[in-house]
Write a protein that holds these residues in place. Structure first.
Motif, PDB file in Angstrom:
ATOM      1  N   VAL A  53       0.855  -1.190   0.000  1.00 16.08           N
ATOM      2  CA  VAL A  53       0.000   0.000   0.000  1.00 16.08           C
ATOM      3  C   VAL A  53       0.888   1.236   0.000  1.00 16.08           C
ATOM      4  N   VAL A  54       0.280   2.359  -0.378  1.00 14.11           N
ATOM      5  CA  VAL A  54       0.920   3.655  -0.214  1.00 14.11           C
ATOM      6  C   VAL A  54       0.273   4.335   0.980  1.00 14.11           C
ATOM      7  N   MET A  55       1.074   4.715   1.948  1.00 17.38           N
ATOM      8  CA  MET A  55       0.560   5.440   3.107  1.00 17.38           C
ATOM      9  C   MET A  55       0.510   6.917   2.739  1.00 17.38           C
ATOM     10  N   ARG A  56      -0.680   7.440   2.645  1.00 18.75           N
ATOM     11  CA  ARG A  56      -0.893   8.781   2.116  1.00 18.75           C
ATOM     12  C   ARG A  56      -0.430   9.858   3.081  1.00 18.75           C
ATOM     13  N   ASP A  57       0.015  10.982   2.465  1.00 20.39           N
ATOM     14  CA  ASP A  57       0.416  12.136   3.259  1.00 20.39           C
ATOM     15  C   ASP A  57      -0.112  13.374   2.546  1.00 20.39           C
ATOM     16  N   GLU A  58       0.651  14.424   2.476  1.00 16.43           N
ATOM     17  CA  GLU A  58       0.202  15.677   1.887  1.00 16.43           C
ATOM     18  C   GLU A  58      -0.174  15.492   0.413  1.00 16.43           C
ATOM     19  N   GLU A  59      -1.364  15.970   0.050  1.00 16.82           N
ATOM     20  CA  GLU A  59      -1.845  15.846  -1.324  1.00 16.82           C
ATOM     21  C   GLU A  59      -2.266  17.211  -1.857  1.00 16.82           C
ATOM     22  N   THR A  60      -2.020  17.418  -3.140  1.00  9.64           N
ATOM     23  CA  THR A  60      -2.370  18.670  -3.801  1.00  9.64           C
ATOM     24  C   THR A  60      -2.994  18.360  -5.153  1.00  9.64           C
ATOM     25  N   ARG A  61      -3.548  19.396  -5.780  1.00  8.32           N
ATOM     26  CA  ARG A  61      -4.102  19.245  -7.126  1.00  8.32           C
ATOM     27  C   ARG A  61      -3.300  20.100  -8.089  1.00  8.32           C
ATOM     28  N   ALA A  62      -2.710  19.469  -9.076  1.00 10.61           N
ATOM     29  CA  ALA A  62      -1.883  20.164 -10.058  1.00 10.61           C
ATOM     30  C   ALA A  62      -2.762  20.711 -11.181  1.00 10.61           C
ATOM     31  N   PRO A  63      -2.577  21.960 -11.564  1.00 12.91           N
ATOM     32  CA  PRO A  63      -3.371  22.511 -12.663  1.00 12.91           C
ATOM     33  C   PRO A  63      -3.027  21.849 -13.980  1.00 12.91           C
ATOM     34  N   ARG A  64      -4.007  21.778 -14.856  1.00 15.96           N
ATOM     35  CA  ARG A  64      -3.772  21.243 -16.192  1.00 15.96           C
ATOM     36  C   ARG A  64      -2.974  22.254 -16.992  1.00 15.96           C
ATOM     37  N   GLY A  65      -1.953  21.817 -17.684  1.00 12.12           N
ATOM     38  CA  GLY A  65      -1.148  22.707 -18.501  1.00 12.12           C
ATOM     39  C   GLY A  65      -1.872  23.083 -19.786  1.00 12.12           C
ATOM     40  N   MET A  66      -1.127  23.604 -20.728  1.00 10.88           N
ATOM     41  CA  MET A  66      -1.692  23.989 -22.011  1.00 10.88           C
ATOM     42  C   MET A  66      -2.357  22.796 -22.682  1.00 10.88           C
ATOM     43  N   GLU A  67      -3.587  22.997 -23.151  1.00 10.25           N
ATOM     44  CA  GLU A  67      -4.303  21.939 -23.845  1.00 10.25           C
ATOM     45  C   GLU A  67      -3.720  21.765 -25.249  1.00 10.25           C
ATOM     46  N   LEU A  68      -3.210  20.581 -25.544  1.00  8.51           N
ATOM     47  CA  LEU A  68      -2.655  20.307 -26.865  1.00  8.51           C
ATOM     48  C   LEU A  68      -2.985  18.883 -27.282  1.00  8.51           C
ATOM     49  N   THR A  69      -3.545  18.762 -28.475  1.00 10.11           N
ATOM     50  CA  THR A  69      -3.818  17.467 -29.078  1.00 10.11           C
ATOM     51  C   THR A  69      -2.851  17.246 -30.228  1.00 10.11           C
ATOM     52  N   VAL A  70      -2.250  16.071 -30.282  1.00  8.92           N
ATOM     53  CA  VAL A  70      -1.384  15.700 -31.398  1.00  8.92           C
ATOM     54  C   VAL A  70      -2.090  14.603 -32.188  1.00  8.92           C
ATOM     55  N   ALA A  71      -2.358  14.878 -33.455  1.00  7.53           N
ATOM     56  CA  ALA A  71      -2.988  13.907 -34.354  1.00  7.53           C
ATOM     57  C   ALA A  71      -1.919  13.414 -35.318  1.00  7.53           C
ATOM     58  N   VAL A  72      -1.655  12.132 -35.308  1.00  8.76           N
ATOM     59  CA  VAL A  72      -0.530  11.610 -36.071  1.00  8.76           C
ATOM     60  C   VAL A  72      -0.863  10.250 -36.670  1.00  8.76           C
ATOM     61  N   ALA A  73      -0.364  10.020 -37.891  1.00  2.00           N
ATOM     62  CA  ALA A  73      -0.503   8.705 -38.508  1.00  2.00           C
ATOM     63  C   ALA A  73       0.425   7.737 -37.784  1.00  2.00           C
ATOM     64  N   PRO A  74      -0.073   6.598 -37.293  1.00  2.00           N
ATOM     65  CA  PRO A  74       0.764   5.698 -36.498  1.00  2.00           C
ATOM     66  C   PRO A  74       1.893   5.078 -37.324  1.00  2.00           C
ATOM     67  N   PRO A  75       3.115   5.100 -36.802  1.00  2.00           N
ATOM     68  CA  PRO A  75       4.218   4.409 -37.490  1.00  2.00           C
ATOM     69  C   PRO A  75       3.927   2.910 -37.578  1.00  2.00           C
ATOM     70  N   ALA A  76       4.405   2.277 -38.633  1.00  2.00           N
ATOM     71  CA  ALA A  76       4.164   0.841 -38.805  1.00  2.00           C
ATOM     72  C   ALA A  76       4.935   0.021 -37.771  1.00  2.00           C
ATOM     73  N   ASN A  77       6.125   0.495 -37.404  1.00  2.00           N
ATOM     74  CA  ASN A  77       6.949  -0.209 -36.441  1.00  2.00           C
ATOM     75  C   ASN A  77       6.431   0.040 -35.029  1.00  2.00           C
ATOM     76  N   LYS A  78       6.174  -1.022 -34.279  1.00  2.00           N
ATOM     77  CA  LYS A  78       5.576  -0.890 -32.949  1.00  2.00           C
ATOM     78  C   LYS A  78       6.522  -0.238 -31.945  1.00  2.00           C
ATOM     79  N   ASP A  79       7.848  -0.459 -32.090  1.00  2.15           N
ATOM     80  CA  ASP A  79       8.798   0.186 -31.191  1.00  2.15           C
ATOM     81  C   ASP A  79       8.779   1.692 -31.397  1.00  2.15           C
ATOM     82  N   ARG A  80       8.680   2.133 -32.635  1.00  2.00           N
ATOM     83  CA  ARG A  80       8.601   3.561 -32.918  1.00  2.00           C
ATOM     84  C   ARG A  80       7.268   4.127 -32.437  1.00  2.00           C
ATOM     85  N   GLN A  81       6.228   3.322 -32.525  1.00  2.00           N
ATOM     86  CA  GLN A  81       4.920   3.747 -32.020  1.00  2.00           C
ATOM     87  C   GLN A  81       4.977   3.936 -30.508  1.00  2.00           C
TER      88      GLN A  81
END
Length: 207
Positions: A53-81
């Motif tokens: 288990v993780v014994m919980r201690d101080e917790e915070t909420r991190a703000p979401r950074g800049m919203e960015l979507t990357v749309a990309v054709a998947p490489p055929a090679n799985k390691d590169r993917q």
């Protein structure tokens, strides 16, 4: 360590067997050692390792950074993917969409593998937010504006964009890119798909 929500209102968070083995065998942590954790939705904490288990201690909420979507054709090679997925997750990309293109030949791996790649990259970079991914292939109509397309004949200046589209290994086919979309050149060198995705992301997030 990514521990998916919801978190119960208790002092400890249960770890899976795989997480426990990773922490104790790979990272060589002992009970009582400090560690950080997140739910992947912005909530982070600093706690200590207990008996699977993780014994919980101080917790915070991190703000979401800049919203960015990357749309990309998947490489055929799985390691590169995998490389592409992990690096974008480390950089803090909001969403990865696999783009259906005329010359694209790569098949997207299973959702289970995608999630595992995103999770390990988020843990390695100590990120607070998991990158959204899907095995569904997107079309141009699915991409959110403002959208910019990476293309060797485009402008050199880094644009303001919410979505950046990157073509397949064979390049865009003639007239494939919808009319009116701004085009952005990443330089004179011909980059691999995964390299172009990392370069484009880093430059946009650095604005």
């Amino acid at each position: 360590m990514v521990i998916p929500a919801p978190w119960e209102d208790e002092d400890e968070l249960r770890l899976s067997v795989i997480q426990w083995r990773h922490l104790t065998k790979v990272l060589r942590l002992n009970r009582g050692d400090p560690l950080t954790y997140t739910d992947g939705l912005g909530r982070t904490g600093r706690g200590r390792l207990g008996n699977q288990v993780v014994m919980r201690d101080e917790e915070t909420r991190a703000p979401r950074g800049m919203e960015l979507t990357v749309a990309v054709a998947p490489p055929a090679n799985k390691d590169r993917q995998r490389y592409l997925v992990e690096k974008l997750a480390e950089l803090g990309v909001t969403r990865l969409q696999w783009l259906s293109t005329r010359h694209g030949e790569g098949r997207v791996v299973s959702g289970t593998k995608l999630f595992a790649w995103v999770t390990t990259a988020t843990e390695q970079s100590r990120g607070a937010w998991l990158m959204d991914t899907s095995t569904v292939m997107a079309t141009w109509d699915d991409l959110e504006p403002p959208l910019v397309v990476c293309d060797p004949g485009g402008e050199a200046a880094t644009p303001l964009a919410a979505t950046v589209a990157i073509g397949p290994e064979g390049g865009w086919s003639p007239e494939e890119i919808p009319n009116g979309l701004p085009r952005w050149s990443l330089g004179s060198n011909v980059l691999r798909v995964e390299t172009a995705a990392v370069v484009a992301t880093a430059r946009i997030l650095a604005r």
